[in-house]
Design an enzyme around this catalytic site. Structure first.
Site, PDB file in Angstrom:
ATOM      1  N   GLU A 121      24.178 -24.652  24.250  1.00  0.00           N
ATOM      2  CA  GLU A 121      25.573 -24.271  24.150  1.00  0.00           C
ATOM      3  C   GLU A 121      26.000 -24.127  25.551  1.00  0.00           C
ATOM      4  O   GLU A 121      25.204 -23.480  26.268  1.00  0.00           O
ATOM      5  CB  GLU A 121      25.759 -23.217  23.212  1.00  0.00           C
ATOM      6  CG  GLU A 121      27.213 -22.708  23.160  1.00  0.00           C
ATOM      7  CD  GLU A 121      27.423 -21.624  22.395  1.00  0.00           C
ATOM      8  OE1 GLU A 121      26.633 -21.028  21.766  1.00  0.00           O
ATOM      9  OE2 GLU A 121      28.768 -21.258  22.081  1.00  0.00           O
ATOM     10  N   ALA A 254      21.241 -14.119  24.568  1.00  0.00           N
ATOM     11  CA  ALA A 254      20.616 -14.838  23.733  1.00  0.00           C
ATOM     12  C   ALA A 254      21.306 -15.811  22.887  1.00  0.00           C
ATOM     13  O   ALA A 254      22.594 -16.358  23.340  1.00  0.00           O
ATOM     14  CB  ALA A 254      20.172 -13.794  22.413  1.00  0.00           C
ATOM     15  N   GLU A 256      22.064 -18.415  19.343  1.00  0.00           N
ATOM     16  CA  GLU A 256      21.941 -18.599  17.848  1.00  0.00           C
ATOM     17  C   GLU A 256      21.494 -19.538  17.212  1.00  0.00           C
ATOM     18  O   GLU A 256      21.620 -20.167  16.060  1.00  0.00           O
ATOM     19  CB  GLU A 256      23.442 -17.997  17.271  1.00  0.00           C
ATOM     20  CG  GLU A 256      24.314 -19.068  17.510  1.00  0.00           C
ATOM     21  CD  GLU A 256      25.270 -18.936  18.499  1.00  0.00           C
ATOM     22  OE1 GLU A 256      24.941 -18.355  19.752  1.00  0.00           O
ATOM     23  OE2 GLU A 256      26.490 -19.523  18.682  1.00  0.00           O
ATOM     24  N   ASN A 257      20.560 -20.681  18.142  1.00  0.00           N
ATOM     25  CA  ASN A 257      20.168 -21.928  17.426  1.00  0.00           C
ATOM     26  C   ASN A 257      19.792 -21.921  16.058  1.00  0.00           C
ATOM     27  O   ASN A 257      19.015 -20.957  15.751  1.00  0.00           O
ATOM     28  CB  ASN A 257      19.119 -22.341  18.353  1.00  0.00           C
ATOM     29  CG  ASN A 257      19.319 -22.281  19.789  1.00  0.00           C
ATOM     30  OD1 ASN A 257      20.170 -23.029  20.294  1.00  0.00           O
ATOM     31  ND2 ASN A 257      18.384 -21.379  20.413  1.00  0.00           N
ATOM     32  N   GLU A 290      23.181 -12.447  16.966  1.00  0.00           N
ATOM     33  CA  GLU A 290      22.632 -13.802  16.563  1.00  0.00           C
ATOM     34  C   GLU A 290      22.285 -14.110  15.381  1.00  0.00           C
ATOM     35  O   GLU A 290      22.588 -15.271  14.751  1.00  0.00           O
ATOM     36  CB  GLU A 290      21.509 -14.074  17.696  1.00  0.00           C
ATOM     37  CG  GLU A 290      21.596 -13.568  19.003  1.00  0.00           C
ATOM     38  CD  GLU A 290      22.904 -14.262  19.689  1.00  0.00           C
ATOM     39  OE1 GLU A 290      23.265 -15.294  19.376  1.00  0.00           O
ATOM     40  OE2 GLU A 290      23.221 -13.606  20.726  1.00  0.00           O
TER      41      GLU A 290
HETATM   42  N1  B3K Z   1      26.576 -18.423  21.737  1.00  0.00           N
HETATM   43  C1  B3K Z   1      25.722 -17.846  22.821  1.00  0.00           C
HETATM   44  C2  B3K Z   1      26.378 -17.975  24.226  1.00  0.00           C
HETATM   45  C3  B3K Z   1      26.321 -19.186  24.911  1.00  0.00           C
HETATM   46  C4  B3K Z   1      26.899 -19.207  26.189  1.00  0.00           C
HETATM   47  C5  B3K Z   1      27.131 -20.449  26.842  1.00  0.00           C
HETATM   48  N2  B3K Z   1      27.251 -20.661  28.171  1.00  0.00           N
HETATM   49  C6  B3K Z   1      25.410 -16.437  22.894  1.00  0.00           C
HETATM   50  C7  B3K Z   1      26.202 -15.758  21.762  1.00  0.00           C
HETATM   51  O1  B3K Z   1      27.378 -15.566  21.856  1.00  0.00           O
HETATM   52  O2  B3K Z   1      25.842 -15.185  20.596  1.00  0.00           O
HETATM   53 ZN    ZN Z   2      27.943 -15.072  20.063  1.00  0.00          ZN
END
Ligand code: B3K
Ligand code: ZN
Length: 848
Positions: A121, A254, A256-257, A290
């Site tokens: 991401e 962190a 969240e994959n 996450e």
């Molecule tokens: N979704 C990720 C953040 C990604 C940041 C990319 N530059 C973590 C979060 O918000 O849970």
């Molecule tokens: Zn998030």
């Protein structure tokens, strides 16, 4: 690698993808400098697309071969991808080569301490293979990893493994930004969870050998999060395995994959001797955040990156609810609002202001901001306040039922609320479109047994948005009578016009209104109350947030008077504080927050909002004088608290003990101003947990007698990377006056200053930004030092560099001389040959 010419992406130009993906099969042959990625992707023309060739994103990839339906093809290679004419349905096969070992940007596939890991991401997957790297293209993935590393992980569930390989299958359709892969020498801390639909889930937290005894709290937080999401949102986990991996080199907190969350190690690893209570609370919140993304983000994802708040605002709101339930709602709300005001209000008041849903961007990574996250969460909270908790739950049920497996927009989200409640949300939608913090003014009087409130709202101009329309502002109003009893219970008033008068029934003739209880709306409230009125609220408000905020306003006004007029610290404030601090029916954690003064940066923000030019050294002196006055005035109470609140028994990070420690350490911090450091030194020598140790060290350092303690701390912890981050940051943050610049410069010479590690870089320079008087040193040395290091970091790690430029976002607040110096530093960075698109965009926004 040089970025392609920067292009502005606009929400208004969204168009659906030309092709959709039905299936993705990837094989990774992992080699540090020559990893091969083989892809086999089933494409189908999108009936809603606008035709056209197949266009795949790709960045820094070496294309070895490409086939369409088995026949070798020669696509047209572009700087940021490739293009080729293709049939309506076909199988694409490609082999590319990448060098994870050379990937210092920490985006895509990279290496951290010999471990392979990924961060995709927002747009990192295109650095792994050619793909339509946009969130509205969703597909199931099968991943085969070939490597000599003992532990090989990817998304979903494991389907096969053998000597030197493993195969993972993720049955849930997902966008490429949720892809993850890890290969390393890791050990697991494992547990299990049975879902409400009787799925037996194996939980693993994977860490470097030696760290496995620091995972218990993260695991406990995960299990509590899983149960909470079932109970409060009806959401159960949907795979047989949930993996978390801790990584030392990571650009943010962190990620969240799907089924394979990757964490910055600092938000996983904790033991009482190495982590503070604050660290524990953050671990709990981020693990929850996450995990909650599994439904709000993964199962229901975003159509495009303009919709980022759809997943982030909602997921932050959910993790805030969770932490409130697990700990204390009052304390959590005060902490969240303190952060909102410090980060988001600050952002909204400066050159980087943007709406919760931005209209355009050059680099999307620059929009993972306090506005998208924190204000995004406030907007969800306001919706819930307006419709009530039951209707909110009904709307969320409908959201998941209607949009599971889809990539959605804010319009979809608001339509769900409309359909669930019948409420017209046209005006509410402005919260997503208009930047700027609304100011609400309140004039009140009592008439015929009613409380009359004259309310006005206005929203300041922000970049690109000179004029604003009135928004729907949910104001929660109560009132306290002079005798301290409640004369009006919390009532919801909807402010929808620029000016509005409301009448509310009260049970007393002389009352003080308590407005925006619980901070229901993220606004600046301007209410003409006397000091005595505020003291009454501080003593008697039944709403804990407004009780705390009354004290905060008194403190701020007293400090501002000290700064502007050079007056002595204010007796009303100190007198009002005493009974609250010693009221042992109040939660110690709450009392600790009452005792905390607004930060130097908060005061600078407040002064600027009133049209004054903040002088950082004058602010710093006033704040320190006020702390001393508090210590002198409250000494017997503080000393008694310090003695009585000692926590006995083994360390527990739970809220009750943590609250006692926070009040006791707040008392220590003040007492150290007047006791010559005696208590802090003893506490430092005898502390059996990191919270008390860090509190004592900070108090010593802040008052100029911490040098020996800092050395002792170093000797003890030099081999612990997370504790060493604290050692670096504490010294810079607590350095008195403007000396933080020299301290930071000196620490960059330290052999342990590994500037390529984002945590370590932030531990020095993030801390410099947190030391207001030092960063804004009159000679510009703070600006210059940061500029030097950002110029150095940018070619390696554009994301972290761009993010850290926000330390400069407040430059327009200060005097001409500081403004010139800050601008010169920014221009010097901007003029750097080959500057990244990320950093260039931030500088352009700040300098224009
Ligand atoms: N979704 C990720 C953040 C990604 C940041 C990319 N530059 C973590 C979060 O918000 O849970
Ligand atoms: Zn998030």
């Amino acid at each position: 690698m040089k970025d392609a010419a920067p292009r502005t992406i606009r929400l208004s130009e969204y168009s659906p993808p030309a092709y959709l993906v039905d299936d993705v099969q990837l094989t990774f042959r992992l080699i540090p400098l020559a990893t091969r990625v083989l892809s086999r992707i089933s494409f189908r023309r999108n009936p809603d697309g606008d035709g056209g060739p197949l266009r795949l994103d790709g960045e820094g990839l070496k294309l070895i071969s490409a086939r369409i339906d088995g026949a070798e093809v020669q696509p047209k290679l572009l700087t940021d991808g490739l293009e080729i004419d293709a049939p309506d349905t076909f199988v694409w096969e490609a082999e590319v080569e990448i060098a994870p070992q050379e990937n210092t940007a920490l985006s895509g596939l990279y290496m951290s301490n010999g471990m392979y890991c990924t961060q995709c991401e927002a747009e990192g997957f295109r650095r792994i293979t050619y793909y339509p790297d946009r969130p509205d293209v969703m597909a199931p993935f099968t991943v085969r990893i070939e490597s000599d590393r003992p532990v090989l992980l990817s998304n979903g569930d494991p389907v096969e493994q053998g000597d030197g390989y493993a195969v993972w299958q993720d049955p849930w359709k997902k966008p490429a930004y949720l892809f993850a892969l890890v290969a390393g020498d890791l050990v697991a801390h494992s547990d299990h969870f049975t879902t409400s639909d009787f799925r037996e889930v194996t939980l693993n937290i994977w860490v470097r050998p030696g760290d496995e005894d620091r995972c218990a709290y993260a695991m406990d937080s995960l299990i509590r999060s899983m149960a909470w999401d079932e109970e409060h949102y009806g959401r159960a986990y949907d795979l047989d395995v949930f993996n978390i991996v801790a990584v030392d080199d990571f650009n943010m907190g962190a990620m969240e994959n799907k089924g394979l969350n990757i964490f910055n190690a600092r938000y996983v690893l904790a033991s009482s001797d190495t982590a503070t209570d604050t660290d524990y609370a953050r671990i709990e919140a981020i693990i929850a955040h996450e995990y909650f993304h599994n439904w709000t983000g993964n199962r229901v994802t975003c159509r495009d990156w303009f919709q980022l708040c759809l997943k982030e605002g909602l997921t932050v709101f959910r993790d805030q609810q969770f932490s409130g339930d697990e700990r204390s709602h009052a304390v959590k709300r005060i902490e969240d609002v303190t952060l909102l005001r410090a980060r988001q209000f600050r952002e909204d008041a400066g050159p980087l202001a943007h709406p919760v849903r931005p209209q355009s961007y050059i680099e999307i990574n620059n929009f993972y901001t306090a506005t998208v996250y924190e204000k995004g969460a406030e907007v969800v909270g306001m919706l819930r306040t307006l419709i009530g908790p039951d209707a909110y739950r009904k709307a969320l049920d409908l959201y998941f039922e209607r949009h599971d497996g889809q990539a959605c927009t804010i319009e979809d989200w608001l339509t769900v609320f409309h359909d669930a409640t019948g409420r017209d949300l046209t005006q509410f939608a402005l919260w997503y479109e208009q930047a700027g913090t609304p100011t609400v003014t309140v004039d009140s009087r009592v008439e015929d047994g009613e409380l009359l409130l004259d309310l006005t709202q206005s929203i300041p101009a922000t970049p690109g948005q000179p004029d604003k329309a009135p928004q729907v502002i949910p104001l929660t109003v109560g009132a306290i009578a002079r005798d301290g009893t409640e004369a009006l219970k919390t009532t919801l008033v909807e402010l929808t016009e620029a000016q509005q008068t409301v009448r509310l029934p009260i049970t007393a003739t002389d009352v003080v209104p308590s407005v925006n209880r619980g901070f229901a709306a993220p606004i600046n409230l301007q209410q003409t109350l006397s000091q005595a009125d505020r003291a009454l609220l501080l003593a008697h408000d039944t709403d804990p947030f407004n009780k705390w905020d009354a004290g905060r306003v008194l403190a701020r006004q007293a400090l501002i008077a000290m700064v502007r007029d050079g007056t002595a610290s204010d007796a009303t404030y100190l007198d009002a504080l005493a009974p609250v601090i010693e009221d042992d029916t109040l939660d110690p954690a709450f009392r600790a927050l009452v005792l905390a003064l607004p930060s130097d940066d908060d005061l600078a923000q407040a002064l600027a909002a009133e049209g004054h030019t903040p002088d950082p050294m004058v602010i710093d002196t006033a704040r320190s004088d006020m702390a001393r006055a508090m210590a002198e005035r409250l000494e017997p109470i503080l000393a008694a608290l310090y003695d009585d609140l000692r926590v006995k028994g083994p360390y527990s990070p739970a809220a009750v003990d943590a609250g006692k420690r926070s009040l006791r350490n707040a008392a220590l911090s003040l007492l150290t101003k007047i006791d010559g450091g005696a208590r802090a030194q003893t506490q430092f020598n005898t502390a059996d947990n990191m919270t008390d140790s860090v509190a004592a060290l900070s108090a010593l350092l802040r008052n100029g007698f911490g040098e020996d303690a800092a050395n002792t701390f170093y000797d003890r912890w030099q081999n612990d990377r997370l504790v060493m981050d604290k050692w670096f940051s504490l010294q810079v943050m607590t350095a008195p006056g403007e000396t933080g610049v020299a301290t930071a410069a000196r620490l960059t010479e330290h052999p342990a200053f590994d500037w390529k590690n984002p945590n370590r870089f932030r531990s020095v320079f993030g801390a410099l930004g947190g030391n207001h008087a030092s960063f804004h040193a009159a000679d510009g040395s703070g600006y210059d030092l940061l500029a030097d290091w950002l110029i150095r970091l940018d070619p390696l790690n554009p994301q972290t560099t761009a993010r850290m430029t926000t330390m400069f976002e407040t430059w327009p607040r200060y005097d001409d001389d500081r403004q010139r110096k800050a601008q010169a530093a920014l221009r010097r960075i901007a003029a750097t040959e080959g500057l990244s698109r990320d950093t260039a965009e931030m500088l352009a926004r700040m300098l224009d």
